[in-house]
Design an enzyme around this catalytic site. Structure first.
Site, PDB file in Angstrom:
ATOM      1  N   LEU A 231       0.812  -1.205   0.000  1.00 41.08           N
ATOM      2  CA  LEU A 231       0.000   0.000   0.000  1.00 41.08           C
ATOM      3  C   LEU A 231       0.851   1.264   0.000  1.00 41.08           C
ATOM      4  O   LEU A 231       0.449   2.295  -0.532  1.00 41.08           O
ATOM      5  CB  LEU A 231      -0.917   0.017   1.236  1.00 41.08           C
ATOM      6  CG  LEU A 231      -1.853  -1.181   1.396  1.00 41.08           C
ATOM      7  CD1 LEU A 231      -2.623  -1.072   2.709  1.00 41.08           C
ATOM      8  CD2 LEU A 231      -2.826  -1.262   0.216  1.00 41.08           C
ATOM      9  N   ASN A 235      11.157   4.992   3.939  1.00 42.21           N
ATOM     10  CA  ASN A 235      12.419   4.490   4.446  1.00 42.21           C
ATOM     11  C   ASN A 235      12.242   3.757   5.769  1.00 42.21           C
ATOM     12  O   ASN A 235      13.108   2.989   6.185  1.00 42.21           O
ATOM     13  CB  ASN A 235      13.413   5.645   4.612  1.00 42.21           C
ATOM     14  CG  ASN A 235      14.843   5.161   4.729  1.00 42.21           C
ATOM     15  OD1 ASN A 235      15.202   4.098   4.215  1.00 42.21           O
ATOM     16  ND2 ASN A 235      15.674   5.930   5.400  1.00 42.21           N
ATOM     17  N   GLY A 237       9.892   1.536   6.281  1.00 45.79           N
ATOM     18  CA  GLY A 237       9.390   0.200   5.975  1.00 45.79           C
ATOM     19  C   GLY A 237       8.162   0.294   5.099  1.00 45.79           C
ATOM     20  O   GLY A 237       7.762   1.382   4.668  1.00 45.79           O
ATOM     21  N   GLY A 238       7.534  -0.844   4.861  1.00 45.40           N
ATOM     22  CA  GLY A 238       6.355  -0.875   4.003  1.00 45.40           C
ATOM     23  C   GLY A 238       5.072  -0.984   4.802  1.00 45.40           C
ATOM     24  O   GLY A 238       5.070  -1.333   5.986  1.00 45.40           O
ATOM     25  N   VAL A 239       3.971  -0.670   4.133  1.00 44.88           N
ATOM     26  CA  VAL A 239       2.627  -0.915   4.662  1.00 44.88           C
ATOM     27  C   VAL A 239       1.947  -1.813   3.648  1.00 44.88           C
ATOM     28  O   VAL A 239       1.903  -1.488   2.453  1.00 44.88           O
ATOM     29  CB  VAL A 239       1.841   0.388   4.862  1.00 44.88           C
ATOM     30  CG1 VAL A 239       0.445   0.087   5.400  1.00 44.88           C
ATOM     31  CG2 VAL A 239       2.580   1.324   5.814  1.00 44.88           C
ATOM     32  N   ASP A 361       0.122  13.822  14.573  1.00 45.08           N
ATOM     33  CA  ASP A 361       0.357  13.886  13.121  1.00 45.08           C
ATOM     34  C   ASP A 361      -0.977  13.808  12.392  1.00 45.08           C
ATOM     35  O   ASP A 361      -1.162  13.026  11.463  1.00 45.08           O
ATOM     36  CB  ASP A 361       1.274  12.741  12.686  1.00 45.08           C
ATOM     37  CG  ASP A 361       1.738  12.872  11.230  1.00 45.08           C
ATOM     38  OD1 ASP A 361       1.717  13.990  10.693  1.00 45.08           O
ATOM     39  OD2 ASP A 361       2.102  11.837  10.622  1.00 45.08           O
TER      40      ASP A 361
END
Length: 581
Positions: A231, A235, A237-239, A361
């Protein structure tokens, strides 16, 4: 977003700029041992890298290079050990010039293909490559560092290897100027820099590197949900969209020692903090956590997958003013929808605060809207305890204040921005000109029938400082409101701003602009001086003193280079067009 923009957004609050080493504090500089004998070595710095090359040595144009990673805590010690070895062996090398650069490279928004590269060593051949890997592994092997995604790791790190150019060369691929290596037939081909280890077709791995590659386990680890698709990548990591048993879930990955934020936390530390916050905040308006797991040193957060779209997509798909034919009834219907959505966001935020946390955030990308118009908040990696009053260390432009407010006031600022955004998605202006808040809330009130109290609450939560508006700003603002008396006033105002923004004392660029200008000749038409000079000329406005001299000097430099660029936007054709006009 292209990582290029993040790098160039850190040097100046208003304009993209090259982070200059001279502007950084001396105590953060990385340096080789001063008491060692570096006579006979050439040294240069470019603001990003510090280069060291034995004066008499000649390197091949390309080959296998060794990268050495480091975390901030032992970067100085790692550099001392590696530079001492390179000096003794006569190996060319370069290292990141400053701790701020290391933070950018390994930061959350850093380029994933560059992260983890603190030192680069250039062995002359395969025998020297093998000796360098073995010897440096004995000196710094096993120290913590981010995994370099583009490389083949040597043993347990922080050493890794990639095949590429030693000398900078470029070629054109689909209209893009890209780094190049030379094929056996002499042709330049793209020096591919991806997030996986690849070598050109004509290159064979030496046996000692083949053994490292063969030792890698290609099978997915046991217990990891089955990944269906990616998705998002950063830097950190991935989702990923995944399936855990019969459940559709989202996996959020945290890479160790990578994805650092300015508060010093890496991706793993933030993921642990996010998990703790989600367990405490649990509720229907917050994404539900299912658990955490660790494999191969990477950490994962497992969450329910929410069927929905980010708020900014929902706004674009529904906003009536994207169509010229919108009616009063459509605007009223949109106002009612936007009001319901914002009230849900506010209620969700109240629940977060009641649990003792700030979100930290909040922006439209972290608000999901389901098909039945239910709101779910996600991405709590910057959530902190309310009493800590932690200011924003990262954030999306347009939803982060420039001051140091934290805790609940930080979230209320972001919520106020969202309340404006759903009607007028131009909240990035608030940080550049606080007066824009009054302008945009007034515009939204007029077009959507909102009351004065709505605008007053927003301005109270924004709590923006007074602003100083220049004469040029006032003319441009008046033009936008239809009050300027002539186009000449607007041209004069723009010319005034261009003269004020000129930096003709610099050698890398004469006016601020897109980061692409730093990879192009300074005179260029698309992003350089020629574009400004041509615009001023066509408007009948005289260029600032010295501007044409600056252009001439930059053009002369390009003409003297071995391969001057021919293009219209970034080369000599653009200069010719400008001079003919």
């Amino acid at each position: 977003m292209d990582a290029l923009y993040t790098r160039f957004a850190t040097a100046d609050p208003d304009f993209y700029d090259e982070p200059r080493l001279s502007a950084r504090s001396d105590d953060g500089r990385y340096a080789v041992e001063a008491d060692a004998d570096w006579s006979g070595w050439r040294h240069s710095e470019d603001g990003h890298w510090s280069h060291w090359h034995p004066a008499e040595a000649r390197l091949p144009d390309q080959g296998f290079k060794v990268h050495v990673g480091a975390v901030p805590e032992d970067a100085v010690e790692t550099l001392a050990a590696v530079s001492r070895y390179c000096r003794h062996r006569g190996l060319a090398f370069k290292h990141l010039a400053h701790r701020d650069v290391l933070q950018q490279v390994d930061g959350k928004d850093g380029d994933r293909s560059a992260s983890g590269k603190f030192i680069t060593v250039y062995p002359a051949d395969e025998a020297e490559l093998h000796d360098t890997l073995v010897d440096l592994d004995g000196l710094v092997g096993g120290r913590p560092a981010p995994y370099v995604l583009s490389d083949l790791r040597w043993n347990c790190g922080p050493l890794s290897v990639r095949y590429g150019a030693f000398v900078r060369e470029f070629t054109e691929v689909a209209g893009r100027r890209v780094p190049a290596v030379r094929a056996p037939d002499g042709q330049l081909v793209e020096d591919i820099r991806t997030t996986s280890f690849v070598v050109p077709d004509w290159v064979s791995l030496p046996p000692f590197l083949r053994a490292q590659q063969d030792a890698l386990d290609p099978d997915p680890p046991a217990g990891l949900p089955r990944i269906v698709s990616a998705l998002h990548h950063s830097n950190a990591g991935g989702v990923y969209a995944a399936i855990d048993g019969d459940a559709h879930v989202v996996l959020k990955e945290a890479r160790p020692h990578a994805g650092r934020t300015p508060d010093g936390r890496d991706a793993v530390a933030r993921l642990r903090d996010e998990a703790r916050a989600l367990w405490r905040i649990a509720g229907p308006s917050v994404v539900r956590i299912r658990g955490t797991l660790e494999t191969h040193g990477h950490h994962f957060l497992v969450m329910d997958r929410v069927d929905g779209i980010p708020l900014h997509q929902a706004v674009v798909s529904r906003h009536p003013l994207v169509r010229a034919s919108s009616t009063d009834a459509q605007r009223r219907a949109y106002r009612e929808w936007a009001t319901r959505i914002v009230r849900q966001i506010e209620a969700a935020l109240d629940a977060v605060h009641a649990a003792g946390y700030s979100h930290g955030d909040l922006h439209p990308g972290n608000v999901l809207v389901t098909p039945d118009d239910r709101v779910v908040l996600l991405d709590f990696e910057m959530a902190r305890r309310l009493e800590e009053e932690t200011p924003a260390t990262i954030g999306v432009p347009g939803f982060v204040p420039r001051d140091r407010r934290g805790g609940e006031r930080l979230d209320r600022y972001a919520l106020a921005c969202i309340r404006v955004f759903v009607y007028a998605p131009l909240t990035t202006m608030f940080g550049l000109d606080p007066a824009a808040a009054t302008t945009l809330t007034g515009w939204a009130r007029e077009r959507f029938g909102l009351d004065r109290a709505w605008a007053g609450e927003i301005l109270d939560d924004l709590a923006l400082p007074p602003t100083v508006i220049t004469t040029a700003d006032r003319v441009l603002q008046a033009w936008g409101e239809g009050a300027a008396s002539s186009l000449d006033e607007v041209i004069d105002a723009i010319a005034t701003k261009l003269r004020a923004d000129a930096t003709l004392d610099r050698i890398d660029r004469a006016w601020p602009g897109d980061p692409a200008q730093f990879a192009e000749p300074g005179f260029s038409l698309a992003h350089g001086t020629a574009g400004v000079l041509l615009s001023l000329h066509d408007a009948g406005v005289e260029a600032p003193d010295g501007a044409w001299d600056w252009f001439d000097h930059a053009l002369a430099q390009e003409l003297s280079s071995p391969s001057p660029r021919p293009g219209l936007g970034d080369g000599l054709a653009g200069a010719v067009r400008t001079l003919r006009r």
